[in-house]
Scaffold this motif. Structure first.
Motif, short mmCIF file in Angstrom:
data_model
loop_
_atom_site.label_atom_id
_atom_site.label_comp_id
_atom_site.label_asym_id
_atom_site.label_seq_id
_atom_site.Cartn_x
_atom_site.Cartn_y
_atom_site.Cartn_z
N ARG A 240 0.71 47.83 24.38
CA ARG A 240 1.86 48.32 25.14
C ARG A 240 2.14 49.80 24.89
O ARG A 240 2.53 50.53 25.81
CB ARG A 240 3.09 47.47 24.82
CG ARG A 240 4.41 47.96 25.42
CD ARG A 240 4.35 47.99 26.93
NE ARG A 240 5.62 48.40 27.53
CZ ARG A 240 6.05 49.64 27.61
NH1 ARG A 240 5.29 50.63 27.12
NH2 ARG A 240 7.22 49.94 28.17
N LEU A 241 1.96 50.26 23.68
CA LEU A 241 2.25 51.66 23.35
C LEU A 241 0.98 52.49 23.17
O LEU A 241 1.00 53.52 22.48
CB LEU A 241 3.12 51.73 22.08
CG LEU A 241 4.54 51.18 22.22
CD1 LEU A 241 5.30 51.31 20.90
CD2 LEU A 241 5.31 51.89 23.34
N THR B 87 -3.00 53.24 19.84
CA THR B 87 -1.55 53.33 19.67
C THR B 87 -1.11 54.33 18.61
O THR B 87 0.08 54.55 18.43
CB THR B 87 -0.97 51.95 19.31
OG1 THR B 87 -1.57 51.50 18.08
CG2 THR B 87 -1.24 50.93 20.41
N ARG C 245 7.29 54.95 26.12
CA ARG C 245 8.08 54.39 25.02
C ARG C 245 9.59 54.57 25.18
O ARG C 245 10.35 54.31 24.24
CB ARG C 245 7.61 54.95 23.69
CG ARG C 245 7.73 56.43 23.52
CD ARG C 245 7.24 56.87 22.14
NE ARG C 245 7.83 56.07 21.09
CZ ARG C 245 7.12 55.48 20.13
NH1 ARG C 245 5.81 55.58 20.09
NH2 ARG C 245 7.72 54.77 19.20
N SER D 262 12.49 47.51 26.59
CA SER D 262 11.76 46.26 26.76
C SER D 262 10.30 46.48 26.38
O SER D 262 9.75 47.56 26.61
CB SER D 262 11.85 45.79 28.23
OG SER D 262 10.95 44.74 28.48
N ASP D 263 9.70 45.44 25.80
CA ASP D 263 8.27 45.53 25.48
C ASP D 263 7.41 44.82 26.53
O ASP D 263 6.25 44.50 26.29
CB ASP D 263 7.98 44.97 24.09
CG ASP D 263 8.35 43.48 23.95
OD1 ASP D 263 8.86 42.89 24.93
OD2 ASP D 263 8.15 42.92 22.86
#
Length: 201
Positions: free
Chosen positions: A167-168, A142, A118, A122-123
């Motif tokens: 993503r996280l 997440t 994190r 950018s994602d």
């Protein structure tokens, strides 16, 4: 695996794996070479690491290493690798500029606790390529480091990409399976290349 999280087994062929291992050995040389990562609390990570493009220190990025040396540049071929990986995972490559890599080396006793990637601005999806010994890879949710999570084996040449809603997601490596690397690779242990778009400009 989960929305945005894709495993592509055997993505990198034997020649591609050997070439990437040879490149990792060059990147691991000093200056700005392979290091033991120390956490703010005074602990040390069991996986060793070399950074390309941006230097990661828990929990921020810089352009210099812990001893003040300039971080090694991000090789253009790794940008090409990231775009190919995203196309293999999603059918297309999102328009992100991949500009950094963390190369982690795990010996038989190394592991990595559950964490999120994190620090980037950018994602764009995280691209992970495995080389050498098989590992148990734990991919979670997440919200928390605890369950629910899924354990799977990542073998040499496997590609794992996670972006979008995943993503996280928390993820980690609870253990390595020693002696499982391909015989012709010339590698004892596991190398993991994690390619990211920093968004730092």
């Amino acid at each position: 695996m989960a929305p945005g999280a894709v495993l592509v087994p055997d993505w990198l062929d034997a020649d591609g794996q050997r070439d990437l291992v040879a490149a990792c050995r060059e990147w691991a040389r000093n200056p700005a070479g392979m290091r033991t990562v120390r956490t703010p609390g005074g602990g040390t990570m069991t996986a060793k690491q070399v950074c390309l493009g941006w230097h990661w220190r828990p929990y921020a990025y810089s352009k210099t290493t812990d001893d003040g040396a300039p971080v090694k540049p991000f090789p253009p071929e790794l940008g090409d690798l990231a775009r190919g990986a995203l196309a293999a995972a999603y059918g297309e490559a999102p328009p992100a500029v991949y500009d950094m890599a963390l190369v982690n080396f795990y010996d038989a006793d190394a592991h990595m606790g559950m964490h999120q990637d994190r620090e980037e601005r950018s994602d764009a999806p995280v691209v992970s390529v495995s080389l050498g010994d098989t590992c148990v890879f734990r991919f979670g949710n997440t919200e928390t480091r605890s369950r629910p999570y899924t354990d799977l084996e990542l073998r040499s040449g496997d590609l794992f990409v996670f972006g979008g809603p995943s993503r996280l997601a928390f993820h980690g490596v609870p253990r390595i399976l020693p002696g499982t690397a391909p015989a012709g690779l010339g590698l004892t242990g596991r190398l993991n290349l994690t390619l990211r778009a920093s968004g730092l400009g």
